[in-house]
Design an enzyme around this catalytic site. Structure first.
Site, PDB file in Angstrom:
ATOM      1  N   MET A   1     -44.887 -36.456 -52.921  1.00  0.00           N
ATOM      2  CA  MET A   1     -45.766 -35.297 -52.824  1.00  0.00           C
ATOM      3  C   MET A   1     -46.694 -35.359 -51.608  1.00  0.00           C
ATOM      4  O   MET A   1     -47.639 -34.567 -51.534  1.00  0.00           O
ATOM      5  CB  MET A   1     -46.597 -35.156 -54.103  1.00  0.00           C
ATOM      6  CG  MET A   1     -45.773 -34.955 -55.353  1.00  0.00           C
ATOM      7  SD  MET A   1     -46.760 -34.652 -56.845  1.00  0.00           S
ATOM      8  CE  MET A   1     -47.314 -32.974 -56.541  1.00  0.00           C
ATOM      9  N   GLU A   2     -46.450 -36.269 -50.651  1.00  0.00           N
ATOM     10  CA  GLU A   2     -47.402 -36.446 -49.555  1.00  0.00           C
ATOM     11  C   GLU A   2     -46.804 -36.569 -48.160  1.00  0.00           C
ATOM     12  O   GLU A   2     -47.466 -36.270 -47.169  1.00  0.00           O
ATOM     13  CB  GLU A   2     -48.259 -37.712 -49.809  1.00  0.00           C
ATOM     14  CG  GLU A   2     -49.217 -37.614 -50.972  1.00  0.00           C
ATOM     15  CD  GLU A   2     -48.574 -37.885 -52.312  1.00  0.00           C
ATOM     16  OE1 GLU A   2     -49.094 -37.408 -53.344  1.00  0.00           O
ATOM     17  OE2 GLU A   2     -47.529 -38.587 -52.340  1.00  0.00           O
TER      18      GLU A   2
ATOM     19  N   ASP B   1     -38.568 -43.490 -60.427  1.00  0.00           N
ATOM     20  CA  ASP B   1     -37.863 -42.611 -61.362  1.00  0.00           C
ATOM     21  C   ASP B   1     -36.514 -42.254 -60.750  1.00  0.00           C
ATOM     22  O   ASP B   1     -36.344 -42.323 -59.527  1.00  0.00           O
ATOM     23  CB  ASP B   1     -38.615 -41.294 -61.597  1.00  0.00           C
ATOM     24  CG  ASP B   1     -40.065 -41.497 -61.950  1.00  0.00           C
ATOM     25  OD1 ASP B   1     -40.378 -41.462 -63.135  1.00  0.00           O
ATOM     26  OD2 ASP B   1     -40.883 -41.693 -61.026  1.00  0.00           O
TER      27      ASP B   1
END
Length: 235
Positions: free
Chosen positions: A181-182, A205
């Site tokens: 997410m970055e 995951d």
């Protein structure tokens, strides 16, 4: 000078900064991998530490979750504190069938569904990429350590829970290794500021096998990625 988001004084940060998302992981990196680590920031609970590794200075600070906070912290590091290199040390959801939990990804570039970079070059879908010297140094460090790594693009998403049928399959089929997410924000800020950036991720995951590390393992499973990042930071 200190900023609204960072109380460190000029000179408190080393030229190279590691940036995990989780501030607890930043503390653990400082406590377990740095010598003489000292706290230099704790605004909003985002702890930052500066210490040494092998006598050379290095810093670590959490970025929080998502591209807006990464953009703020990375911009301030480059503009206000003279930081030259930021290496994100984070976690990723895996896409490819041959990725296993705990595998390490070195991200060459970052696709994104975010509009955060759209204003940078109007009319262009800007494709932010890693800094090649850091990328090469990280791959070389992994080879010396005997740590297998996957090198390729990742996807940075604004959403963690939003269901979008077919999206992950399409990314997988186009060779994307995983999702965070970055990274797209970090790489874009580095490009805009003329500095260096890299992301080294641990697969926590797997998006298609529905495998996941327990939360406590996510915090601790940074050793291989952090070692690669530190050696690259000093290259």
């Amino acid at each position: 000078m200190p900023t609204p988001h960072n109380s460190a004084a000029p000179g408190d940060y080393a030229p190279a900064v590691l940036m995990p998302g989780d501030p607890r992981r930043a503390r653990r990196i400082a406590e377990t991998l740095f010598d003489d680590a000292r706290l230099v920031n704790e605004v909003r609970g985002m702890e930052a530490y500066t210490g040494t590794v092998g006598g050379r200075p290095i810093s670590v600070m959490g970025s929080g979750m998502g591209m807006p906070t990464m953009t703020i912290y990375a911009t301030e590091f480059y503009r206000e504190y003279g930081v030259q290199r930021i290496i994100r040390v984070g976690t990723s959801g895996g896409f490819q069938d041959d990725l296993a939990l705990g595998d390490v990804i070195v991200a060459t570039a970052a696709h994104t569904d975010s509009a955060i970079n759209d204003p940078r070059i109007p009319g262009v879908k800007f494709a932010p990429a890693a800094s090649y010297p850091l990328l090469r140094a990280a791959v070389d460090a992994a080879e010396r350590a005997g740590t297998p790594v996957r090198v390729g693009p990742v996807y940075s998403s604004d959403h963690f829970y939003l269901a979008r049928p077919g999206l992950h399959e399409g990314l997988r089929d186009h060779g994307v290794l995983g999702v965070d997410m970055e990274t797209a924000a970090l790489y874009a800020v580095a490009a805009a500021e003329g500095r260096e950036a890299l992301t080294v991720l641990t697969v926590s995951d797997h998006l298609f096998r529905e495998e996941a590390m327990p939360s406590e393992d996510r915090e601790k499973s940074f050793a291989a990625a952090a070692a690669i990042a530190i050696e690259a930071a000093f290259s």
